[in-house]
Design a protein around this motif. Structure first.
Motif, PDB file in Angstrom:
ATOM      1  N   GLY A 256       0.791  -0.853   0.040  1.00 63.27           N
ATOM      2  CA  GLY A 256      -0.471  -0.175   0.397  1.00 63.27           C
ATOM      3  C   GLY A 256       0.979   1.666  -0.165  1.00 63.27           C
TER       4      GLY A 256
ATOM      5  N   PRO B 129       2.147   3.628   2.654  1.00 60.64           N
ATOM      6  CA  PRO B 129       2.125   4.131   4.615  1.00 60.64           C
ATOM      7  C   PRO B 129       1.100   5.733   4.364  1.00 60.64           C
ATOM      8  CG  PRO B 129       3.917   3.238   3.214  1.00 60.64           C
ATOM      9  CD  PRO B 129       3.592   3.063   2.398  1.00 60.64           C
TER      10      PRO B 129
ATOM     11  N   LEU C 277      -0.506   7.772   3.189  1.00 61.51           N
ATOM     12  CA  LEU C 277      -2.082   7.277   3.068  1.00 61.51           C
ATOM     13  C   LEU C 277      -2.770   6.284   4.113  1.00 61.51           C
ATOM     14  CD1 LEU C 277      -2.784   7.695  -0.498  1.00 61.51           C
ATOM     15  CD2 LEU C 277      -3.017   9.892   1.146  1.00 61.51           C
ATOM     16  N   GLY C 278      -1.978   5.509   4.410  1.00 64.14           N
ATOM     17  CA  GLY C 278      -2.737   4.338   5.024  1.00 64.14           C
ATOM     18  C   GLY C 278      -3.768   3.575   3.761  1.00 64.14           C
ATOM     19  N   GLU C 279      -3.218   3.897   3.108  1.00 61.81           N
ATOM     20  CA  GLU C 279      -4.601   3.427   1.625  1.00 61.81           C
ATOM     21  C   GLU C 279      -3.677   2.117   0.919  1.00 61.81           C
ATOM     22  OE1 GLU C 279      -8.706   5.955   1.644  1.00 61.81           O
ATOM     23  OE2 GLU C 279      -6.337   6.197   0.056  1.00 61.81           O
ATOM     24  N   THR C 280      -4.358   0.933   1.049  1.00 65.79           N
ATOM     25  CA  THR C 280      -3.723   0.237  -0.355  1.00 65.79           C
ATOM     26  C   THR C 280      -5.152  -0.254  -1.316  1.00 65.79           C
ATOM     27  OG1 THR C 280      -2.598  -1.819  -0.511  1.00 65.79           O
ATOM     28  CG2 THR C 280      -4.461  -1.757   0.563  1.00 65.79           C
TER      29      THR C 280
ATOM     30  N   LYS D 295     -10.198  -0.333  -2.972  1.00 66.82           N
ATOM     31  CA  LYS D 295      -9.695   1.651  -1.438  1.00 66.82           C
ATOM     32  C   LYS D 295      -9.805   0.086  -0.322  1.00 66.82           C
ATOM     33  CE  LYS D 295     -10.705   5.514  -0.869  1.00 66.82           C
ATOM     34  NZ  LYS D 295     -10.974   6.830  -0.966  1.00 66.82           N
ATOM     35  N   GLY D 296      -8.927   0.208   0.949  1.00 61.07           N
ATOM     36  CA  GLY D 296      -8.967  -0.371   2.323  1.00 61.07           C
ATOM     37  C   GLY D 296      -7.846   0.454   2.993  1.00 61.07           C
ATOM     38  N   THR D 297      -7.774  -0.212   4.292  1.00 63.71           N
ATOM     39  CA  THR D 297      -6.553   0.064   4.822  1.00 63.71           C
ATOM     40  C   THR D 297      -5.729  -0.867   4.372  1.00 63.71           C
ATOM     41  OG1 THR D 297      -7.204  -0.958   6.984  1.00 63.71           O
ATOM     42  CG2 THR D 297      -7.884   1.320   6.808  1.00 63.71           C
ATOM     43  N   ILE D 298      -4.101  -1.092   4.579  1.00 59.79           N
ATOM     44  CA  ILE D 298      -2.872  -1.557   4.294  1.00 59.79           C
ATOM     45  C   ILE D 298      -3.816  -2.727   5.409  1.00 59.79           C
ATOM     46  CG2 ILE D 298      -1.137  -2.006   4.757  1.00 59.79           C
ATOM     47  CD1 ILE D 298      -0.568   1.062   4.264  1.00 59.79           C
TER      48      ILE D 298
ATOM     49  N   ALA E 209      -6.119  -4.974   4.707  1.00 58.82           N
ATOM     50  CA  ALA E 209      -7.489  -5.028   5.206  1.00 58.82           C
ATOM     51  C   ALA E 209      -7.772  -5.700   4.210  1.00 58.82           C
ATOM     52  CB  ALA E 209      -8.316  -3.904   5.068  1.00 58.82           C
TER      53      ALA E 209
ATOM     54  N   GLY F  57     -12.421  -3.797   1.329  1.00 60.94           N
ATOM     55  CA  GLY F  57     -12.181  -2.303   1.103  1.00 60.94           C
ATOM     56  C   GLY F  57     -13.421  -2.117   0.693  1.00 60.94           C
TER      57      GLY F  57
END
Length: 242
Positions: free
Chosen positions: A80, A82, A84-87, A120-123, A125, A149
């Motif tokens: 992901g 980091p 943004l805290g998203e993947t 998209k989702g949190t890393i 998830a 996501g």
């Protein structure tokens, strides 16, 4: 030298299974009879496991040098972004009739529109859910789908890819619609060899304005340039890495 270093930094791990096939003396499935194939795998870039991606493909028996086929796939980025805290991930498959054609010069052309949804989702998830394998076309319930996501939109990418042996010799993508509303066009420069970093060129646009251009070799290694700023990013195996 750069392309060699990039390829050395990539490591693919894959488990593939072929069924409902007739095999030749070398253990390869005979395309004339069709086959079903599943693959689960990952891609590591610079020593870090980056992409998880699984897919299945159903290739129907050949008629007049042409196989119809269908497929589905799902994948996501483990690392992901980091900051943004998203993947991000995707799932989809071939839309309509896809074909594999044996050309008179011995090359093979795969022609399909790949359509699906981006997520998209949190890393941490996202994951890939696995269902029953398909043995016919069209695919009603994909074997692989993305779990977790939220949807960021849909995409539709018409791809015509021609190979000589295992090497990509021509790629064309015309007016592909990406999930964020952008468009993608890709052409091949026949005047240079597949190992040249300008062998494949592409443009990314949005709302009628060019956003970026890129050039890569047949292995997907090259550079992407942001039109507005001139900033360049390295593309490694079709992934923008820095």
């Amino acid at each position: 030298m750069l392309a060699d270093a990039q390829r050395a930094a990539k490591l693919r791990a894959s488990i593939r299974a072929i069924s409902n096939a007739t095999f030749d003396a070398n253990g390869y499935p005979k395309l004339a009879n069709g086959f079903d194939r599943t693959a689960t795998g990952s891609l590591a870039l610079a020593g870090t496991k980056t992409i998880d991606a699984d897919n299945e493909q159903v290739v129907l028996a050949q008629s007049g040098g042409v196989n119809q086929y269908c497929s589905d796939a799902a994948g996501y980025n483990e690392t992901g972004i980091p900051a943004l805290g998203e993947t991000f991930g995707w799932n989809g498959g071939t839309a309509g009739t896809a074909t594999r054609t044996v050309n008179a010069d011995g090359t093979i052309t795969w022609n399909a529109t790949h359509a699906g949804t981006s997520f998209k989702g949190t890393i941490g998830a996202l994951s890939i859910a696995t269902g029953a394998q398909n043995v016919g076309c069209p695919i009603a319930t994909p074997m692989f789908s993305l779990a977790g996501g939220t949807s960021t939109g849909t995409y539709s990418i018409p791809v015509v890819a021609t190979y000589r042996g295992a090497l990509l010799v021509n790629l064309a993508i015309t007016n592909a619609q990406l999930a964020n509303g952008a468009t993608l066009n890709v052409t091949t420069n026949a005047g240079v060899p597949p190992t040249n970093p300008t062998f494949i060129g592409g443009t990314i646009g949005k709302s009628g304005t060019q956003v970026a251009t890129f050039n890569v070799d047949a292995f997907g290694d090259g550079t992407l340039t942001v039109t507005a700023t001139g900033t360049q990013y390295v593309i490694d195996d079709w992934h923008v890495v820095k």
